[in-house]
Design a protein around this motif. Structure first.
Motif, short mmCIF file in Angstrom:
data_model
loop_
_atom_site.label_atom_id
_atom_site.label_comp_id
_atom_site.label_asym_id
_atom_site.label_seq_id
_atom_site.Cartn_x
_atom_site.Cartn_y
_atom_site.Cartn_z
N UNK A 47 23.74 8.42 -13.20
CA UNK A 47 22.63 8.44 -12.26
C UNK A 47 21.59 9.46 -12.68
N UNK A 48 20.33 9.08 -12.54
CA UNK A 48 19.20 10.01 -12.66
C UNK A 48 18.36 9.81 -11.41
N UNK A 49 17.54 10.83 -11.08
CA UNK A 49 16.81 10.76 -9.82
C UNK A 49 15.30 10.61 -9.97
N UNK A 50 14.79 10.69 -11.20
CA UNK A 50 13.36 10.52 -11.37
C UNK A 50 13.05 9.94 -12.75
N UNK A 51 11.79 9.63 -12.95
CA UNK A 51 11.36 8.97 -14.19
C UNK A 51 11.62 9.84 -15.41
N UNK A 52 11.33 11.12 -15.32
CA UNK A 52 11.51 11.99 -16.49
C UNK A 52 12.97 12.07 -16.90
N UNK A 53 13.87 12.18 -15.93
CA UNK A 53 15.30 12.19 -16.27
C UNK A 53 15.72 10.88 -16.92
N UNK A 54 15.19 9.77 -16.45
CA UNK A 54 15.53 8.47 -17.03
C UNK A 54 15.06 8.38 -18.47
N UNK A 55 13.83 8.80 -18.72
CA UNK A 55 13.29 8.75 -20.08
C UNK A 55 14.03 9.72 -21.00
N UNK A 61 20.08 9.16 -25.81
CA UNK A 61 21.00 8.11 -26.25
C UNK A 61 20.50 7.45 -27.54
N UNK A 62 19.21 7.15 -27.58
CA UNK A 62 18.65 6.44 -28.73
C UNK A 62 18.60 7.34 -29.97
N UNK A 67 25.47 4.87 -27.55
CA UNK A 67 25.28 3.59 -26.88
C UNK A 67 24.31 3.75 -25.72
N UNK A 68 23.33 2.87 -25.68
CA UNK A 68 22.41 2.88 -24.56
C UNK A 68 23.00 2.00 -23.46
N UNK A 69 22.55 2.17 -22.23
CA UNK A 69 23.14 1.38 -21.14
C UNK A 69 22.96 -0.12 -21.38
#
Length: 158
Positions: A47-55, A61-62, A67-69
């Protein structure tokens, strides 16, 4: 009799599945995590809570050849952005820039605004799921998600 590929249970195919969940609301997250644990016990999730954490998560990972999700569940409205559409476009651009496979992105929203739905698909959503308003409907919500995205469709191998 030894099980073969055709006799394995449906849940065997989800052992290597990783989900990225982008959800800022802690109450919704508690429901989502409970449903994931109940409906998809062999699936790992982050889980991430905002856009920056997701990116940042995807970059890590990349660039580290991890492995990416296999699947992303994303809330439409996120903090620090007007909406999650910008993030959706950024994820799609990032995957393309790194020549990574295109991950299905499922937008989850309490909105049923036709403009939100249209814009989500235009930004690269693979599907748009309306979050249940009634607590009693979350189980069937994740049951349908599991049946379609993890048992019917073939996801890219990461």
């Amino acid at each position: 009799m030894q099980p073969n590929a055709s006799t394995k249970s449906v849940h065997d195919s989800t052992k290597q599945i990783t989900l990225l969940i982008i959800e800022d609301n802690n109450d919704i997250w508690m429901i989502v995590s409970l449903m994931l644990k109940r409906q998809l016990p062999n699936v790992s999730f982050h889980r991430v809570v905002n856009a920056q954490q997701a990116l940042d998560y995807l970059d890590e990972r990349i660039t580290n050849s991890q492995a990416i999700p296999n699947l992303i569940l994303q809330n439409l409205y996120l903090p620090l952005l007007k909406d999650g559409l910008d993030l959706l476009q950024e994820i799609r651009a990032k995957l393309t820039a790194y020549s990574a496979q295109q991950i299905p992105i499922l937008v989850m929203s309490s909105s049923d605004n036709p403009d939100d739905i249209r814009r989500a698909y235009q930004a690269g959503a693979s599907s748009f799921y309306r979050k249940p308003a009634d607590m009693n409907n979350w189980n069937s919500y994740f049951d349908r998600l599991r049946q379609f995205w993890l048992e019917s469709v073939i996801l890219p191998v990461t």
